[in-house]
Structure formats: structure tokens, C-alpha cells
Scaffold this active site. Structure first.
Site, mmCIF file in Angstrom:
data_model
loop_
_atom_site.group_PDB
_atom_site.id
_atom_site.type_symbol
_atom_site.label_atom_id
_atom_site.label_comp_id
_atom_site.label_asym_id
_atom_site.label_seq_id
_atom_site.Cartn_x
_atom_site.Cartn_y
_atom_site.Cartn_z
ATOM 1 N N LYS A 77 -84.558 26.575 52.960
ATOM 2 C CA LYS A 77 -85.382 26.760 51.760
ATOM 3 C C LYS A 77 -86.147 28.070 51.864
ATOM 4 O O LYS A 77 -86.737 28.379 52.904
ATOM 5 C CB LYS A 77 -86.369 25.601 51.632
ATOM 6 C CG LYS A 77 -87.405 25.846 50.545
ATOM 7 C CD LYS A 77 -88.069 24.590 50.108
ATOM 8 C CE LYS A 77 -89.444 24.445 50.698
ATOM 9 N NZ LYS A 77 -90.210 23.390 50.043
HETATM 10 C C1 5RP Z 1 -94.821 23.435 51.570
HETATM 11 C C2 5RP Z 1 -93.503 23.083 51.072
HETATM 12 C C3 5RP Z 1 -93.343 22.715 49.645
HETATM 13 O O1 5RP Z 1 -92.582 21.569 49.578
HETATM 14 C C4 5RP Z 1 -92.662 23.819 48.916
HETATM 15 O O2 5RP Z 1 -93.455 24.958 48.917
HETATM 16 C C5 5RP Z 1 -92.139 23.437 47.515
HETATM 17 O O3 5RP Z 1 -93.124 23.246 46.650
HETATM 18 P P1 5RP Z 1 -93.561 24.317 45.553
HETATM 19 O O4 5RP Z 1 -92.443 24.368 44.534
HETATM 20 O O5 5RP Z 1 -94.813 23.724 45.000
HETATM 21 O O6 5RP Z 1 -93.758 25.652 46.217
HETATM 22 O O7 5RP Z 1 -92.545 23.081 51.811
HETATM 23 O O8 5RP Z 1 -94.716 24.045 52.810
#
Ligand code: 5RP
Length: 264
Positions: free
Chosen positions: A173
Site C-alpha cells: 500500500k
Molecule cells: C494508517 C493506515 C490507514 O489505513 C491508511 O492510511 C488508509 O486510510 P486513509 O485512506 O484514511 O489514508 O494504514 O497507517
């Protein structure tokens, strides 16, 4: 790849479309009661039918998610820091593999902080988690977290994503950025994007569209869904981009008409 690993991955990334809509509600693990997640059970109830998987901590999972709900769980297994500290990178593994299995996790999520003071520790945590995941057929999602001192550009994110995949993460991610296609090209594992801070719905749909156009397999989105005044309409619009291949313009039209009709 063994059957269990493939089966769990199929629950996260659709084998039909090759895409995924992951709903992220794990923010409280370092931010505390995040806006929109004060009562997470109420927040997610209308959203779950539109999510392919749910990313959260074991505490929220146990306390608010009905075990009869058939949504694949992406379990956050790293933490140990809070927003009260300047440096968020000093994370450790916070859930044993036994507990993750007991909770029927379909995927294990861990943050890595490339370029931080704790780079080595977060990367070796990832490698160890991948070993544990391999043993039991559970895929690992590496979250390329960005510290305050690090920039969200293609060079940095590309480096972090590639390292995550090289160490064994099955999904990575990251954030959308200029030159995102290069980040995806350089990463041998499927890439999903985080939504980041809440922005205007129209912009968030364009972000999702640009990400999948440039090679992401989908989104792991939180705030731009649950902090919207129209969260159900928003997740449905994001889903139409990711899973149905609509453009951001079409998704925006749909969002507006569903919002006007008050479609839940
Ligand atoms: C925090 C995360 C969150 O799940 C990620 O950032 C996704 O959420 P958003 O779309 O609110 O950024 O991993 O570390």
C-alpha cells in the site's frame, strides 16, 4: 503459492476483476478516536456491503464487528506508537500469528518506515511477518508509511514499495503521486493506494481513478469514505471506479445523483 494463501488473496483482490476495495478503519491504532470512527460499529455497518475487505485492529474487530459478517479481514498487526510522539516509526509487531489465525485474518497489515530512524526494525519486522504468513498461508500487506520528514514522491514511494515486495509482502500500500505508474512498474507485488487526508469528494474520486488507470489494483481507503457526509454514496462511487471500470466523471455523476436521492 499454496492453496490457503491463494484462497485468502482471492478474498482481498477479486480473481474476476483483479481489483480490490479495502475499507480502512485502523487509524485509531496511533491516532486514538479519529473523526468518523468514534463509534466504528455504526460507521461501518452501512459500508460493509460495498467493501471487498475491512482493514482494522483486533480490538475494534472483536468489540464491534459481528462475527457472522462475511467480510475478509485485513488485520493491522503493527503499532506501539502514538501521535503524541514526533517519531511514529518505532513500531513493533503487536499481534501474534496465533491470534491472527484465531481471528480468521485473511491478510496481515504492517507499516514500514523506509528512511526513518527505525527503518531497519520495521523492515525486519516485515520480513519476520512474511515468514509467519508463509507458514500458515496468510498474505501480508506492507503499508509504506511516510514520516513527517519524508516526501511522498515517486522516487521515495517507489523505493519503499520495491523494498516491501522484495522482502516478501504479497500486497503493497502506498500513496498516489506524480509519476505513480513508475512506482507500480517497479513493484513486483500488487499495489493499492491509501486515500490520505479527507479532500473534496470530486478530487478523491479522481485520485482513485488516476491510481487504477496508472496500475494500482485498487484502494485501501478510509477517511475519504467515512469522513464524507455521504459515506455510502462515496464508497459506491469509489467501487464503481475500481470494480466496474467507470471514469471519475461517471462516478461523480453517480455520486451526485445518489446523494440527491438520499440513496443509502
Ligand atoms: C494508517 C493506515 C490507514 O489505513 C491508511 O492510511 C488508509 O486510510 P486513509 O485512506 O484514511 O489514508 O494504514 O497507517
Amino acid at each position: 503459492m499454496d492453496w490457503g494463501m491463494r484462497n485468502r488473496l482471492a478474498g482481498i483482490i477479486s480473481p474476476v476483476t483483479g481489483r480490490c476495495v479495502m475499507l480502512a478503519i485502523d487509524h485509531g491504532y496511533f491516532q486514538g478516536p479519529t473523526t468518523g470512527l468514534e463509534r466504528p460499529g455504526e460507521t461501518i455497518a452501512p459500508l460493509l456491503p460495498h467493501a471487498d475487505s475491512l482493514m482494522l485492529t483486533r480490538g475494534v474487530l472483536r468489540s464491534v464487528v459481528d462475527a457472522n459478517v462475511r467480510v475478509p479481514i485485513v488485520l493491522r498487526v503493527s503499532g506501539g506508537t502514538s501521535i503524541l510522539k514526533e517519531d511514529l516509526s518505532d513500531e513493533a509487531l503487536t499481534v501474534s500469528i496465533e491470534d491472527a489465525i484465531r481471528l480468521n485474518a485473511s491478510c496481515l497489515a504492517i507499516s514500514i518506515f523506509v528512511g526513518s530512524d527505525h527503518e531497519r526494525r520495521t523492515l525486519t519486522n516485515l520480513a519476520k511477518l512474511c515468514d509467519e504468513g508463509q507458514k500458515y498461508g496468510i498474505p501480508v500487506l506492507a503499508v509504506t508509511a511516510v514520516g513527517k520528514q519524508m516526501s511522498r514522491d515517486a522516487r521515495y514511494l517507489g523505493l519503499a514499495c520495491r523494498i516491501a515486495a522484495e522482502l516478501g509482502a504479497q500486497i503493497v500500500k502506498t500513496y498516489y503521486c506524480e509519476g505513480f505508474a513508475k512506482v507500480v512498474e517497479g513493484c513486483p507485488a500488487p499495489v493499492v493506494i491509501a486515500g490520505g487526508k479527507k479532500i473534496d469528494e470530486r478530487e478523491a474520486l479522481t485520485l482513485a481513478y488516476n491510481a487504477v488507470r496508472d496500475g494500482a489494483v485498487g484502494v485501501d481507503m478510509g477517511r475519504n469514505i467515512f469522513q464524507s457526509q455521504w459515506p455510502v454514496q462515496m464508497i459506491r462511487a469509489v467501487r464503481s471506479i475500481v470494480q466496474d471500470g467507470t471514469t471519475d466523471v461517471q462516478a461523480w455523476d453517480r455520486f451526485q445523483s445518489e446523494k440527491d436521492k438520499g440513496n443509502k
